[in-house]
Design an enzyme around this catalytic site. Structure first.
Site, short mmCIF file in Angstrom:
data_model
loop_
_atom_site.label_atom_id
_atom_site.label_comp_id
_atom_site.label_asym_id
_atom_site.label_seq_id
_atom_site.Cartn_x
_atom_site.Cartn_y
_atom_site.Cartn_z
N TYR A 145 -1.81 0.35 9.83
CA TYR A 145 -2.05 -0.38 8.59
C TYR A 145 -0.79 -0.31 7.70
O TYR A 145 -0.25 -1.34 7.27
CB TYR A 145 -3.26 0.22 7.87
CG TYR A 145 -3.42 -0.25 6.44
CD1 TYR A 145 -3.63 -1.59 6.16
CD2 TYR A 145 -3.33 0.66 5.38
CE1 TYR A 145 -3.76 -2.02 4.84
CE2 TYR A 145 -3.46 0.23 4.07
CZ TYR A 145 -3.67 -1.11 3.80
OH TYR A 145 -3.77 -1.54 2.51
N SER A 195 0.82 -1.22 0.00
CA SER A 195 0.00 0.00 0.00
C SER A 195 0.85 1.26 0.00
O SER A 195 1.96 1.28 0.55
CB SER A 195 -0.85 0.00 1.27
OG SER A 195 -1.43 1.25 1.46
N LYS A 204 2.00 -3.29 6.59
CA LYS A 204 2.34 -3.61 5.19
C LYS A 204 3.85 -3.50 4.97
O LYS A 204 4.46 -4.32 4.29
CB LYS A 204 1.58 -2.67 4.24
CG LYS A 204 0.08 -2.94 4.17
CD LYS A 204 -0.21 -4.21 3.39
CE LYS A 204 -1.66 -4.58 3.36
NZ LYS A 204 -1.94 -5.81 2.63
#
Ligand code: UDP
Length: 332
Positions: free
Chosen positions: A141, A117, A145
């Site tokens: 998040y 991402s 990643k």
């Protein structure tokens, strides 16, 4: 080739599966259905319901099907939730990912395409963002990643795992058959289009879109994002699989290189739907960088990727057509 797609019942996973099937590949979808939809898995794919935390059902998949490569999309993906419940993000996105890699090692599967991402970069210091840009995630998040990207690189160096990490910017739009449906929905474009649908059907509820933050350092004060058509995104996975043997270990951005503000998205949706979408102003969401725009020159040059639906209008139009043509969306 037989490809295992984790998270293949989700939005991007189901459309990546569709593209793999169009290429004549065999696909096994592994999905817990916590967020995915059984109806989003095309009948030509084998479907196995399971969670990556469950090592036994994961190993059963590798035992039952001879898998040549993995496309790994199963993940927790909502930036805002990741700020309040990081443990869920580290468990699902890091620990479960390691379970997957360990099963791959055990069954001699050496190729993986990883859905990473733009959130790995954090607040950009340079725009458009290149892959070499500093990586300082501002939400758990993005951190999860980035951690998994690094783990992949160690598995490459030590065990010869071949990987390509694709750093998605904002996936949007739909194919003819498959579209975006999250519960709860948090993404801007589906929320705006659902307001337009409610406006059309004269339902009272959910007619307003919240704009999170109006004082960002952007032209109109709202956040700017790089929206990429989900089918263009899915096709990048095919190119990556075709060339992973030569590349071995590589990271690519996937975006259009154009930024649109929240206001611009809403204005474009108004034009396409003819609905008078009302807005309300709300506080900025925690963990949201002001601007995220990709440079995708590396994937264009090295993999020959070329977006076919570049403009925001055609991206939103495809999502709108999907909502109109699938009023029930997914029942399961
Ligand atoms: N956004 C908004 N209202 C909403 C949902 C999103 O203003 O109801 C904004 C959000 O702050 C971000 C942009 O729209 O700047 C895109 O958000 P989305 O959740 O679609 O994707 P993200 O960039 O978080 O992956």
């Amino acid at each position: 080739m037989r490809v295992l797609v984790t998270g293949g019942a989700g939005y991007i996973g189901s459309i990546t599966t569709e593209e793999l099937l169009k290429q004549g590949q065999k696909v096994v979808v592994f999905d817990s259905l916590q967020q995915g939809h059984k109806d989003a898995v095309l009948p030509e794919a084998v479907f196995v319901q399971g969670d990556l935390s469950d090592k036994i059902s994961l190993e059963n998949v590798f035992q039952s099907y001879s898998i040549d490569a993995v496309v790994h999309l199963a993940a927790e993906t909502v930036v805002e939730h990741s700020m309040t419940d990081p443990k869920k993000y580290f468990h699902n996105n890091v620990i479960n990912g390691i379970n997957l890699l360990d099963s791959m090692l055990k069954y001699n599967v050496e190729k993986i395409i990883f859905s990473s991402s733009a959130a790995v970069y954090g607040e950009p210091v340079e725009t458009p963002i290149q892959e070499t840009h500093p990586q300082n995630p501002v939400n758990s998040y993005g951190e999860s990643k980035l951690m998994f990207e690094k783990i992949l690189d160690w598995y490459h160096r030590a065990y010869g795992v071949k990987y390509i990490s694709l750093r998605y910017f904002n996936a949007a739009g739909a194919s003819e058959k498959l579209g975006e449906e999250h519960h709860p929905e948090t993404h801007l474009i589906p929320l705006v289009l659902k307001c337009a649908l409610n406006y059309k059907t004269e339902k009272e509820a959910n007619k307003k879109v919240k704009i999170f933050g109006t004082e960002y350092p952007t032209n109109d004060g709202t956040c700017v994002r790089d929206y990429i058509h989900v089918v263009d995104l899915a096709k990048a996975h095919i190119l990556a699989l075709e060339q992973i043997d030569e590349l071995g270990a590589r990271v690519y951005n996937l975006g259009n290189g154009d930024g649109y503000s929240v206001h611009e998205v809403i204005d474009t949706a108004k034009k396409i739907t003819g609905a008078d979408i009302e807005v309300v102003f709300a506080s900025p969401r925690r963990g949201d960088p002001a601007v995220l725009i990709a440079s995708s020159s590396r994937i264009k040059e090295e993999l020959g990727w070329k977006p076919e639906h570049k403009d925001l209008e055609s991206i939103i139009q495809s999502a709108w057509s999907w909502y109109l043509n699938h009023p029930e969306r997914y029942s399961r």
